[in-house]
Design a protein around this motif. Sequence first.
Motif, PDB file in Angstrom:
ATOM      1  N   ILE A  18      12.242  61.657  -1.307  1.00 20.48           N
ATOM      2  CA  ILE A  18      12.504  62.767  -0.386  1.00 20.48           C
ATOM      3  C   ILE A  18      13.722  62.417   0.463  1.00 20.48           C
ATOM      4  CG2 ILE A  18      11.608  64.110   1.543  1.00 20.48           C
ATOM      5  CD1 ILE A  18       8.817  63.641   0.409  1.00 20.48           C
ATOM      6  N   HIS A  19      14.697  63.291   0.491  1.00 17.89           N
ATOM      7  CA  HIS A  19      15.909  63.082   1.279  1.00 17.89           C
ATOM      8  C   HIS A  19      15.933  64.111   2.408  1.00 17.89           C
ATOM      9  CE1 HIS A  19      17.385  60.239  -1.629  1.00 17.89           C
ATOM     10  NE2 HIS A  19      17.094  61.099  -2.591  1.00 17.89           N
ATOM     11  N   PHE A  20      15.795  63.602   3.623  1.00 17.30           N
ATOM     12  CA  PHE A  20      15.764  64.483   4.780  1.00 17.30           C
ATOM     13  C   PHE A  20      17.174  64.881   5.180  1.00 17.30           C
ATOM     14  CE2 PHE A  20      11.789  62.056   5.402  1.00 17.30           C
ATOM     15  CZ  PHE A  20      10.904  63.123   5.459  1.00 17.30           C
ATOM     16  N   PRO A  21      17.360  66.112   5.676  1.00 19.41           N
ATOM     17  CA  PRO A  21      18.675  66.502   6.201  1.00 19.41           C
ATOM     18  C   PRO A  21      18.942  65.802   7.536  1.00 19.41           C
ATOM     19  CG  PRO A  21      17.100  68.284   6.477  1.00 19.41           C
ATOM     20  CD  PRO A  21      16.407  67.212   5.693  1.00 19.41           C
ATOM     21  N   LEU A  22      20.204  65.768   7.941  1.00 18.52           N
ATOM     22  CA  LEU A  22      20.601  65.070   9.160  1.00 18.52           C
ATOM     23  C   LEU A  22      19.850  65.551  10.403  1.00 18.52           C
ATOM     24  CD1 LEU A  22      22.393  62.867  10.318  1.00 18.52           C
ATOM     25  CD2 LEU A  22      24.169  64.591  10.643  1.00 18.52           C
ATOM     26  N   PRO A  23      19.649  66.859  10.600  1.00 17.81           N
ATOM     27  CA  PRO A  23      18.881  67.268  11.786  1.00 17.81           C
ATOM     28  C   PRO A  23      17.466  66.687  11.812  1.00 17.81           C
ATOM     29  CG  PRO A  23      20.058  69.145  10.907  1.00 17.81           C
ATOM     30  CD  PRO A  23      20.222  68.025   9.919  1.00 17.81           C
ATOM     31  N   ALA A  24      16.828  66.564  10.663  1.00 19.50           N
ATOM     32  CA  ALA A  24      15.485  65.983  10.621  1.00 19.50           C
ATOM     33  C   ALA A  24      15.541  64.494  10.955  1.00 19.50           C
ATOM     34  CB  ALA A  24      14.866  66.191   9.242  1.00 19.50           C
ATOM     35  N   LEU A  25      16.540  63.805  10.447  1.00 19.65           N
ATOM     36  CA  LEU A  25      16.668  62.375  10.724  1.00 19.65           C
ATOM     37  C   LEU A  25      16.923  62.116  12.205  1.00 19.65           C
ATOM     38  CD1 LEU A  25      18.765  61.243   7.628  1.00 19.65           C
ATOM     39  CD2 LEU A  25      16.337  60.834   8.066  1.00 19.65           C
ATOM     40  N   THR A  26      17.757  62.953  12.835  1.00 18.13           N
ATOM     41  CA  THR A  26      18.009  62.759  14.266  1.00 18.13           C
ATOM     42  C   THR A  26      16.758  63.067  15.083  1.00 18.13           C
ATOM     43  OG1 THR A  26      18.932  64.994  14.488  1.00 18.13           O
ATOM     44  CG2 THR A  26      20.491  63.184  14.119  1.00 18.13           C
ATOM     45  N   SER A  27      15.973  64.022  14.642  1.00 14.88           N
ATOM     46  CA  SER A  27      14.735  64.334  15.350  1.00 14.88           C
ATOM     47  C   SER A  27      13.730  63.186  15.219  1.00 14.88           C
ATOM     48  CB  SER A  27      14.134  65.622  14.796  1.00 14.88           C
ATOM     49  OG  SER A  27      12.962  65.963  15.489  1.00 14.88           O
ATOM     50  N   ILE A  28      13.628  62.613  14.035  1.00 14.43           N
ATOM     51  CA  ILE A  28      12.736  61.470  13.830  1.00 14.43           C
ATOM     52  C   ILE A  28      13.215  60.274  14.644  1.00 14.43           C
ATOM     53  CG2 ILE A  28      11.927  59.804  12.108  1.00 14.43           C
ATOM     54  CD1 ILE A  28      12.051  62.192  10.080  1.00 14.43           C
ATOM     55  N   ALA A  29      14.523  60.033  14.641  1.00 10.49           N
ATOM     56  CA  ALA A  29      15.081  58.912  15.409  1.00 10.49           C
ATOM     57  C   ALA A  29      14.861  59.116  16.906  1.00 10.49           C
ATOM     58  CB  ALA A  29      16.566  58.745  15.102  1.00 10.49           C
ATOM     59  N   HIS A  30      14.868  60.371  17.358  1.00  7.17           N
ATOM     60  CA  HIS A  30      14.599  60.674  18.761  1.00  7.17           C
ATOM     61  C   HIS A  30      13.191  60.221  19.139  1.00  7.17           C
ATOM     62  CE1 HIS A  30      13.561  63.598  22.094  1.00  7.17           C
ATOM     63  NE2 HIS A  30      14.604  62.972  22.579  1.00  7.17           N
ATOM     64  N   ARG A  31      12.239  60.466  18.266  1.00  4.61           N
ATOM     65  CA  ARG A  31      10.867  60.029  18.535  1.00  4.61           C
ATOM     66  C   ARG A  31      10.757  58.503  18.511  1.00  4.61           C
ATOM     67  NH1 ARG A  31       6.932  64.493  16.522  1.00  4.61           N
ATOM     68  NH2 ARG A  31       8.330  66.273  16.520  1.00  4.61           N
ATOM     69  N   ILE A  32      11.427  57.878  17.549  1.00  4.96           N
ATOM     70  CA  ILE A  32      11.375  56.416  17.436  1.00  4.96           C
ATOM     71  C   ILE A  32      11.989  55.764  18.670  1.00  4.96           C
ATOM     72  CG2 ILE A  32      12.274  54.446  16.132  1.00  4.96           C
ATOM     73  CD1 ILE A  32      11.952  56.207  13.601  1.00  4.96           C
ATOM     74  N   THR A  33      13.132  56.284  19.140  1.00  2.00           N
ATOM     75  CA  THR A  33      13.754  55.694  20.325  1.00  2.00           C
ATOM     76  C   THR A  33      12.885  55.901  21.564  1.00  2.00           C
ATOM     77  OG1 THR A  33      15.107  57.693  20.671  1.00  2.00           O
ATOM     78  CG2 THR A  33      16.127  55.841  19.465  1.00  2.00           C
TER      79      THR A  33
END
Length: 129
Positions: A18-33
């Motif tokens: 599964i390859h997530f689009p950039l907006p999804a990756l930034t949203s996931i990274a927001h939660r991780i940070t």
Amino acid sequence: MYKAVNSKRPVNLDLTTIHFPLPALTSIAHRITGVILFIGLIFAFWALGKSLSSPAGFDAVSDVLANNFLAKLIAWGLLSALAFHFVAGIKHLLMDADIGVTLEGGVQKAQITVVVSAVLIILAGVWVW
């Protein structure tokens, strides 16, 4: 008998394909940070409490942050997480205000988030090191 709605649906998802689009990756990274910042408060509160306890405590924290590689790495990591979390939070606030809620707008905001965060992370690294 009950019949499946779509028999071609996968039974087990292979998450590596599964390859997530950039907006999804930034949203996931927001939660991780956010989680990193929450855990990093342990170090930050220790350093703050120690530095405010006495002049000797302040000198000890200053010495650790000036000479200890691990302490510098932790400080830089916390500042990096804070920078990304802050910029991504502004992106989410813009989405809540219905600004750029199109597919193109989401991709542009995600790109801006990554670029601005990278600049802030580099600046934090220069400041800490």
